[in-house]
Motif scaffolding. Structure first.
Motif: not given
Length: 360
Positions: A53-81
């Motif tokens: 019941v504990d499952q792994r997940v990977a998350v890609y963060l955009p280039a500006s994420y760390a340097a822009s702490p006030a910014r929020r982002y859209p999210v794409i969820y990708f489901l593999h085959g």
């Protein structure tokens, strides 16, 4: 036999990542910025397959994420085959490489990409709710989305969330869009399996007979090539679409039964299986489909799995007949080989236009 030959997903790029503690992200040491974590999937609790019941997940963060702490982002969820073995980091990297290039060129807004595991004891969950394998659809829509919004700086609204998937994941992405327009605003389905039971998914598929004779679930890697793959795949589909918790050890009623040396529809199990296929779902979910900000279907004309082009075309025709706006593209290519190109030239630009990147 390579994973690409055995899997309804693409072999992408490989990188090394640091693995996070339970529920906590850990940063990758090299770009693109991939975090991995293990999260608790309440929706999978009590599954009869014995999957964690504990499952792994990977998350890609955009280039500006760390340097822009006030910014929020859209999210794409990708489901593999189906059959993917620890595929999530490779898929997140494939998206991340393309996102970095396109965002730097100003062609798409920066977006997060989330890739969960969907492999289970049967080789693939089909991202479906089942009393046998657990509620994998709910895992994505509820457990995963809630965790991502609580952990990262997202824009937590349907208009800023998209879901995509390839093959088994293409089917899963469409199901998410049809069932959860209050969570996901746009859907991109690449080479979706399981939209209709025809061609090589029909009764002439020899794997149905092999699966019916199994004494226990077949583990991918224990057999030989495509014969093993197909046997595992039709068993996995049956457990997801026509499960029977009272029939161990396979825990399913198959949609077909043998009669006079032929396979014929197996009564209620066939009806249950059919009801889960993509085309069958459309009438009851028409209002949800119309609510979506965008739907994109694509498939390669040379796809090795013949039910996939046939099913995608049938799904598109049904949407058109019912007045559901969408894009359908039949391109020159096979099942796996064009995934990276499609992500860069179609998937990311589609979400860049369909999702709302405006910060309140």
């Amino acid at each position: 036999m390579t994973r690409r030959a055995l899997s309804w997903t693409a072999a992408a790029l490989a990188i090394l990542v640091a693995t996070g503690a339970l529920g906590q992200p850990a940063s990758s040491a090299s770009p693109p910025r991939i975090h991995t974590a293990t999260i608790h999937a309440k929706s999978l609790e009590g599954n009869l397959a014995g999957d964690p019941v504990d499952q792994r997940v990977a998350v890609y963060l955009p280039a500006s994420y760390a340097a822009s702490p006030a910014r929020r982002y859209p999210v794409i969820y990708f489901l593999h085959g189906f059959g993917a073995d620890d595929q999530i980091v490779e898929d997140a990297t494939l998206f991340g490489d393309a996102m970095d290039r396109l965002a730097a060129a100003g062609r798409v807004p920066e977006m997060l990409v989330v890739v969960p595991n969907g492999r289970n004891r049967y080789g693939g969950s089909f991202w479906s709710n089942s009393p046998v394998t657990g509620n994998w659809e709910d895992f994505v829509a509820n457990d995963l989305v809630t965790w991502v919004d609580a952990t990262y700086r997202t824009l937590p609204r349907p208009s800023s969330r998209g879901v995509a998937g390839h093959s088994m994941g293409g089917y899963g992405a469409l199901v998410q869009g049809m069932d959860h327009p209050d969570i996901f605003g746009a859907v991109y389905s690449l080479s979706a399996c399981c939209l209709s039971m025809q061609a090589d998914l029909g009764p002439t598929q020899a794997a149905w007979r092999r699966a019916m004779r199994l004494a226990e679930p077949l583990q991918l890697g224990d057999g030989d090539g495509m014969e093993e793959f197909w046997t595992s795949a039709v068993l996995g589909m049956s457990v997801a679409f026509s499960p029977n918790p009272a029939r161990p050890p396979l825990f399913t009623d198959f949609p077909f039964r043998e009669e006079q040396n032929a396979l014929v529809p197996n009564g209620e199990a066939y009806a249950a299986f059919q009801s889960r296929l993509g085309v069958s779902r459309i009438p009851a979910r028409l209002a949800n489909l119309i609510r979506l900000r965008g739907i994109y279907l694509d498939v390669g004309a040379e796809d090795e799995f013949s039910h996939i082009p046939a099913g995608t075309l049938a799904f598109s025709r049904d949407l058109s007949e019912r007045g559901v706006p969408h894009v359908f593209e039949l391109y020159r290519g096979d099942h796996n080989g064009s995934l990276g190109r499609r992500i860069a030239t179609r998937v990311l630009p589609f979400f860049g236009q369909s999702l709302d990147a405006t910060t309140p």
